[in-house]
Scaffold this motif. Structure first.
Motif, mmCIF file in Angstrom:
data_model
loop_
_atom_site.group_PDB
_atom_site.id
_atom_site.type_symbol
_atom_site.label_atom_id
_atom_site.label_comp_id
_atom_site.label_asym_id
_atom_site.label_seq_id
_atom_site.Cartn_x
_atom_site.Cartn_y
_atom_site.Cartn_z
ATOM 1 N N HIS A 223 -37.226 11.604 -36.243
ATOM 2 C CA HIS A 223 -37.504 10.259 -35.744
ATOM 3 C C HIS A 223 -37.143 10.111 -34.266
ATOM 4 C CE1 HIS A 223 -38.234 5.966 -36.084
ATOM 5 N NE2 HIS A 223 -37.063 5.728 -35.530
ATOM 6 N N GLN A 224 -35.992 10.625 -33.870
ATOM 7 C CA GLN A 224 -35.579 10.477 -32.475
ATOM 8 C C GLN A 224 -36.503 11.254 -31.545
ATOM 9 O OE1 GLN A 224 -33.073 8.290 -31.429
ATOM 10 N NE2 GLN A 224 -34.158 8.676 -29.499
ATOM 11 N N ASP A 225 -36.935 12.438 -31.972
ATOM 12 C CA ASP A 225 -37.885 13.207 -31.164
ATOM 13 C C ASP A 225 -39.169 12.414 -30.943
ATOM 14 O OD1 ASP A 225 -36.145 15.312 -30.950
ATOM 15 O OD2 ASP A 225 -37.221 16.622 -32.358
ATOM 16 N N LEU A 226 -39.617 11.720 -31.989
ATOM 17 C CA LEU A 226 -40.851 10.946 -31.874
ATOM 18 C C LEU A 226 -40.676 9.790 -30.889
ATOM 19 C CD1 LEU A 226 -43.750 10.562 -32.916
ATOM 20 C CD2 LEU A 226 -42.817 9.010 -34.646
ATOM 21 N N LEU A 227 -39.583 9.056 -31.016
ATOM 22 C CA LEU A 227 -39.317 7.954 -30.081
ATOM 23 C C LEU A 227 -39.251 8.461 -28.645
ATOM 24 C CD1 LEU A 227 -36.578 5.901 -31.979
ATOM 25 C CD2 LEU A 227 -39.064 5.576 -32.020
ATOM 26 N N ASP A 228 -38.570 9.591 -28.452
ATOM 27 C CA ASP A 228 -38.444 10.148 -27.109
ATOM 28 C C ASP A 228 -39.799 10.581 -26.557
ATOM 29 O OD1 ASP A 228 -35.722 9.739 -27.219
ATOM 30 O OD2 ASP A 228 -35.231 11.831 -27.686
ATOM 31 N N ALA A 229 -40.632 11.185 -27.411
ATOM 32 C CA ALA A 229 -41.946 11.643 -26.954
ATOM 33 C C ALA A 229 -42.793 10.464 -26.495
ATOM 34 C CB ALA A 229 -42.653 12.411 -28.068
ATOM 35 N N ILE A 230 -42.769 9.387 -27.256
ATOM 36 C CA ILE A 230 -43.584 8.219 -26.906
ATOM 37 C C ILE A 230 -43.092 7.571 -25.617
ATOM 38 C CG2 ILE A 230 -44.258 5.899 -27.633
ATOM 39 C CD1 ILE A 230 -44.118 6.975 -30.558
ATOM 40 N N THR A 231 -41.798 7.313 -25.556
ATOM 41 C CA THR A 231 -41.272 6.544 -24.420
ATOM 42 C C THR A 231 -41.127 7.370 -23.150
ATOM 43 O OG1 THR A 231 -38.982 6.938 -25.148
ATOM 44 C CG2 THR A 231 -40.075 4.943 -25.950
ATOM 45 N N ARG A 232 -40.892 8.675 -23.280
ATOM 46 C CA ARG A 232 -40.678 9.508 -22.100
ATOM 47 C C ARG A 232 -41.919 10.249 -21.631
ATOM 48 N NH1 ARG A 232 -34.833 12.336 -23.716
ATOM 49 N NH2 ARG A 232 -33.695 10.368 -24.062
ATOM 50 N N LYS A 233 -42.889 10.459 -22.549
ATOM 51 C CA LYS A 233 -44.076 11.232 -22.170
ATOM 52 C C LYS A 233 -45.354 10.401 -22.138
ATOM 53 C CE LYS A 233 -42.463 15.816 -23.564
ATOM 54 N NZ LYS A 233 -42.811 17.053 -24.309
ATOM 55 N N LEU A 234 -45.468 9.426 -23.026
ATOM 56 C CA LEU A 234 -46.692 8.629 -23.065
ATOM 57 C C LEU A 234 -46.606 7.375 -22.200
ATOM 58 C CD1 LEU A 234 -47.805 8.927 -26.811
ATOM 59 C CD2 LEU A 234 -48.273 10.436 -24.867
ATOM 60 N N TRP A 235 -45.544 6.601 -22.320
ATOM 61 C CA TRP A 235 -45.444 5.372 -21.522
ATOM 62 C C TRP A 235 -45.592 5.617 -20.021
ATOM 63 C CZ3 TRP A 235 -46.777 3.511 -25.538
ATOM 64 C CH2 TRP A 235 -46.069 2.816 -26.507
ATOM 65 N N PRO A 236 -45.021 6.700 -19.456
ATOM 66 C CA PRO A 236 -45.180 6.905 -18.008
ATOM 67 C C PRO A 236 -46.630 7.124 -17.553
ATOM 68 C CG PRO A 236 -43.302 8.145 -18.813
ATOM 69 C CD PRO A 236 -44.032 7.648 -20.015
ATOM 70 N N LEU A 237 -47.548 7.398 -18.499
ATOM 71 C CA LEU A 237 -48.950 7.584 -18.119
ATOM 72 C C LEU A 237 -49.604 6.274 -17.698
ATOM 73 C CD1 LEU A 237 -50.058 10.042 -20.960
ATOM 74 C CD2 LEU A 237 -49.316 10.596 -18.630
ATOM 75 N N GLY A 238 -49.007 5.145 -18.084
ATOM 76 C CA GLY A 238 -49.517 3.856 -17.620
ATOM 77 C C GLY A 238 -49.984 2.948 -18.741
ATOM 78 N N ASP A 239 -49.827 1.642 -18.518
ATOM 79 C CA ASP A 239 -50.197 0.650 -19.521
ATOM 80 C C ASP A 239 -51.690 0.595 -19.794
ATOM 81 O OD1 ASP A 239 -47.554 -0.009 -19.685
ATOM 82 O OD2 ASP A 239 -47.738 -1.978 -18.728
ATOM 83 N N ASP A 240 -52.503 1.026 -18.834
ATOM 84 C CA ASP A 240 -53.953 0.899 -18.979
ATOM 85 C C ASP A 240 -54.585 2.022 -19.795
ATOM 86 O OD1 ASP A 240 -53.945 -1.415 -17.485
ATOM 87 O OD2 ASP A 240 -54.346 -0.392 -15.586
ATOM 88 N N VAL A 241 -53.801 2.971 -20.260
ATOM 89 C CA VAL A 241 -54.352 4.090 -21.035
ATOM 90 C C VAL A 241 -54.791 3.601 -22.411
ATOM 91 C CG1 VAL A 241 -53.866 6.322 -22.111
ATOM 92 C CG2 VAL A 241 -52.975 5.808 -19.820
ATOM 93 N N THR A 242 -56.054 3.811 -22.726
ATOM 94 C CA THR A 242 -56.585 3.551 -24.062
ATOM 95 C C THR A 242 -56.390 4.795 -24.909
ATOM 96 O OG1 THR A 242 -58.257 2.010 -23.227
ATOM 97 C CG2 THR A 242 -58.679 3.016 -25.373
ATOM 98 N N PHE A 243 -56.005 4.603 -26.181
ATOM 99 C CA PHE A 243 -55.804 5.779 -27.028
ATOM 100 C C PHE A 243 -56.477 5.630 -28.380
ATOM 101 C CE2 PHE A 243 -52.172 3.104 -28.163
ATOM 102 C CZ PHE A 243 -52.067 3.260 -29.542
ATOM 103 N N ILE A 244 -56.950 6.773 -28.884
ATOM 104 C CA ILE A 244 -57.424 6.880 -30.259
ATOM 105 C C ILE A 244 -56.268 7.420 -31.097
ATOM 106 C CG2 ILE A 244 -59.000 8.030 -31.853
ATOM 107 C CD1 ILE A 244 -61.026 8.255 -29.624
ATOM 108 N N PRO A 245 -55.815 6.682 -32.100
ATOM 109 C CA PRO A 245 -54.777 7.191 -32.983
ATOM 110 C C PRO A 245 -55.383 8.008 -34.122
ATOM 111 C CG PRO A 245 -55.295 4.947 -33.586
ATOM 112 C CD PRO A 245 -56.206 5.303 -32.425
ATOM 113 N N GLY A 246 -54.523 8.629 -34.901
ATOM 114 C CA GLY A 246 -55.000 9.428 -36.023
ATOM 115 C C GLY A 246 -55.577 8.613 -37.161
#
Length: 231
Positions: free
Chosen positions: A184-207
């Motif tokens: 769980h902690q790895d997942l939170l870290d991946a989202i907040t440290r790797k995805l959020w810095p890409l920018g709020d305007d990024v559109t994503f397709i989830p699984g």
């Protein structure tokens, strides 16, 4: 087939460099994504977990020539029939990161459990954080985002501000971490440290489920939104 074409950045009415469509597959309604380069009409299926005849029909209807198969992670609904499609169409498989070898090795067993065909495979290329993959004239960045599975990767096209995130993040939710090798902690870290810095305007397709943006999830997601993380 749902068109999720990124909006062109500049000029406003220009053909976007990339187009994307969502093709839900398997009884688990997993979002297989068709991404293609509009300049070359060459592309890839991301996570072709099943329903291969329907996927091939959709690709033909879009007029796309498939170059490869991309895999975000090793769960049955995302890659159970990837090997069959790769063999039939003589396509290479790229991804996920090698820590998901554990999951790919048990695809046949998991397929029997979920009633989905599952065939083990060895990707032509394991992917690492910082790698890139190409589709026609496009280049996608590979971001390793463990937590849901240890070898999960995200595919990101910076010029389009567009990502395919598999089961890392959903509209209003995040990936499960109660499966073997989840964290769980790895997942939170991946989202907040790797995805959020890409920018709020990024559109994503989830699984699974509808598309969203990183900005929307930062504002409203009860698991990884800014308010949740501040608490």
């Amino acid at each position: 087939m749902t068109d999720t074409t990124p909006q062109p950045v500049s000029p406003p009415k220009a053909e976007p460099p990339m187009r994307a469509a969502i093709l839900p597959v398997t009884p688990l309604q997993q979002n297989c994504s068709l991404l293609w380069c509009t300049q070359t009409m060459r592309g890839a299926l991301i996570d072709p977990g099943g329903d291969l005849d329907r996927l091939k029909e959709s690709v033909a209807k879009a007029g796309v020539t498939l170059e490869k198969i991309l895999i975000t992670h090793g769960h049955i609904d995302h890659c159970g029939e990837a090997a069959l499609l790769a063999q039939e169409l003589d396509l290479p498989i790229e991804g996920p990161q090698e820590a998901d070898r554990f999951w790919i090795s048990r695809l046949a067993d998991d397929g029997r459990k979920y009633g989905i065909a599952g065939t083990c495979f060895e990707p032509d290329r394991w992917l690492q954080d910082g790698d890139t993959v190409t589709l026609g004239a496009l280049t996608l960045d590979v971001i390793h985002c463990p937590g849901h599975t240890p070898g999960h990767v995200v595919f990101y096209h910076a010029p389009s501000q567009f990502a395919v995130v598999g089961d890392v993040l959903f509209k209003g939710s995040i990936g499960r971490t109660d499966f073997p090798m989840g964290n769980h902690q790895d997942l939170l870290d991946a989202i907040t440290r790797k995805l959020w810095p890409l920018g709020d305007d990024v559109t994503f397709i989830p699984g699974h489920g509808p598309v969203s943006t990183f900005g929307q999830e930062r504002r409203t997601n009860p698991f990884v939104g800014d308010a949740a993380m501040a608490g």
